[in-house]
Design a protein around this motif. Sequence first.
Motif, short mmCIF file in Angstrom:
data_model
loop_
_atom_site.label_atom_id
_atom_site.label_comp_id
_atom_site.label_asym_id
_atom_site.label_seq_id
_atom_site.Cartn_x
_atom_site.Cartn_y
_atom_site.Cartn_z
N PHE A 158 0.84 -1.19 0.00
CA PHE A 158 0.00 0.00 0.00
C PHE A 158 0.88 1.25 0.00
CE2 PHE A 158 0.40 -1.53 4.40
CZ PHE A 158 0.89 -0.41 5.07
N LYS A 159 0.39 2.28 -0.69
CA LYS A 159 1.07 3.57 -0.73
C LYS A 159 0.03 4.64 -0.43
CE LYS A 159 4.24 4.82 -3.52
NZ LYS A 159 5.01 5.22 -4.74
N LYS A 160 0.40 5.59 0.40
CA LYS A 160 -0.49 6.70 0.73
C LYS A 160 -1.82 6.23 1.33
CE LYS A 160 1.56 9.77 -2.73
NZ LYS A 160 1.33 10.65 -3.88
N MET A 161 -1.74 5.24 2.21
CA MET A 161 -2.94 4.78 2.90
C MET A 161 -3.26 5.74 4.04
SD MET A 161 -3.73 1.04 4.60
CE MET A 161 -2.55 1.17 5.95
N VAL A 162 -4.51 6.23 4.06
CA VAL A 162 -4.94 7.14 5.13
C VAL A 162 -5.77 6.35 6.14
CG1 VAL A 162 -4.89 9.14 3.60
CG2 VAL A 162 -7.01 7.84 3.86
N ASN A 222 -4.77 2.34 13.69
CA ASN A 222 -4.03 3.22 14.60
C ASN A 222 -2.69 2.59 15.01
OD1 ASN A 222 -5.94 5.28 14.65
ND2 ASN A 222 -7.11 4.33 16.31
N GLN A 223 -2.69 1.29 15.21
CA GLN A 223 -1.46 0.59 15.57
C GLN A 223 -0.44 0.65 14.43
OE1 GLN A 223 -2.42 -3.41 16.80
NE2 GLN A 223 -3.97 -2.72 18.25
N ILE A 224 -0.92 0.53 13.19
CA ILE A 224 -0.02 0.58 12.03
C ILE A 224 0.59 1.98 11.91
CG2 ILE A 224 0.17 0.31 9.52
CD1 ILE A 224 -2.23 -1.62 9.68
N PHE A 225 -0.24 3.00 12.06
CA PHE A 225 0.27 4.37 11.97
C PHE A 225 1.28 4.66 13.08
CE2 PHE A 225 -2.70 5.37 8.70
CZ PHE A 225 -2.29 6.58 8.16
#
Length: 608
Positions: free
Chosen positions: A530-534, A550-553
């Motif tokens: 994934f690229k630019k995942m919000v 939230n954990q990934i961010f």
Amino acid sequence: MGLFRSHKKAIQIVSAVMIGIFGIAMLITGILFLKNNVFGAMNHREVIATVNGAKIYRDDFDRESYGLKAQLSEINQQKIQQLSQVGVSAENIKNIPDNIINEYVLQLMINKEVLLSSAHNLGIKVSRAEINKEFNNYQKQSQMNRKEFVDHLRNRGYNITSFKKAIKDEKIIEKMREKIFSSDKVTDEEIKKAYERNKYTQAFLNQDFEDVKEQIRENMTQDKNIMILKSYIAKAKEKTKIVFKNKDFEKIYASMTATVAQNGDYKYTNEDVNEQLINLVSQTQQGYSDKAVNDLKATLKTNLDKFVKISNKAKAAGIKADPELTGVEQLRDYSQKYYNYLIDTYKPDEAALQAKFNAKKDSYNIPNSIGGYVIGEEYQAGDGDFEAAKKQAQDIMKTTNKDNFAAKAKEFSKDPGSANNGGSLGETADLSQLVPEFANAVKSGKAGDIVGPIKTQFGYHIIYIQSKDANNENVAKVSHILITPTISEASKQKIIKKVQDLKAEIESGKVTWSTVEKQDKYKFSVKERFKKMVKSDAIPGIGKNDELMNQIFALKKDGILERNDTSGYYLITKTSEIPFTQATFENSKERVRLELAHEYADKELEIL
């Protein structure tokens, strides 16, 4: 009836024991036309028409027509089941009338002969080795032995010779299409321009050019190829001699070529209506209706008039259509090019740009986004799980009889489509469309037998053979109880170890995330970049999960998160991050201009 798809948690409304090895494009599903075709008695076949001398036979037409009717009817049955499950009335899901199916099939068969004739004139050939290879591939895909496959073909109106002829024709047409398309490839420059025009639309928003380049190429190539092929066939038909030997089919041809909308030299015929109607019924939740046909005709007339107006505007702007295109396809080309021209040449003044920016300033902010990978394995049943399912099926079978079969199916069967119907697969089932193990069990049994457990890819089946057709071994009335294996903890642990071993290799530098994601030798059911995942996005391969997102961010760059949920075990990493950036007029100006340009182009074409 229900077929379990490979994607986790998803169920498609088709039978759990159904398996179709041929698609609509081949149109080879059919009724028993043994009289003329199967046993080699080819001398008395009825010729309904010739196309440049090539014969179109009645039995071939009947097989193709029956096959399309059967497949469209099956699609409608799936719609009815889907709608009924959510409490929506399906009374408007009606089948397409035979006369329209017949027109469409005749249209396909004539177009096929036109292409074959052109291929012959160009010296296009297919070797016997190519045909045999393709024939063997079909048999392999069917998962049948030689005799079963020959029987399968026979029940569709083919013998080996006639089926290989069908393969030969398909391969020749495939080569013919390649030749037609070879001179008009989509260029890298065209792809780049298409991206620049649309990079802020929903389809490409937050995606770099390299990420969508091949997708754009594929879409543009497909659109262009359709226009080129239709134009080629239309031009070839002008030089084609079509002679009808049967008056009924001459009437069908007259009906299908009748004009339904015309503007100058451009026109739509019932061929166009039929094509759109088939697509409507096969690809949407709608069924056939007279209103749908009338609406399609009205839309074609409206579109044709608009296309002609747009083409006049395009010519006035100095735009030229592709010289290979003709008729309506030429108008489509003018329309696409004129729309692009409007976007490329639109130059709003500074005040308009500023007003647009001020009206939706927050939408131009660059959101906080991240790039990374999700790689993992969905939980699957192991050999021990299948053994447990087999034992359960054996235990159920001990107390199952004709009188309680329906009740047992409702209680135990895991086939979501048939369980509530007491395991019934309908008044009649076409065994040739069922997985071979299931079909062979029914063929080997007698009417009134309860057989099993029979193992298939779906689990174990207990089958009640209610009746059999004495004239056709592939037709029977059957019900079944499907017992699917439950994934054990041992099977889960095996998958967890596989994923954790990969994590160790990544951390040691033996392998990279990119290598695992791109190379087929790394066998994981989920391999997503994934690229630019919000934060509002769904997580690739896993789905919507705010807590996990939230954990990934929160991960550090190149950190690894292990995720164990009900569907499988996954590794997730964050490899890049773009911070939130407040929009300014200057850094948003090009995006604003493109949005205004699309609005302008849409409005200009709408008012024509």
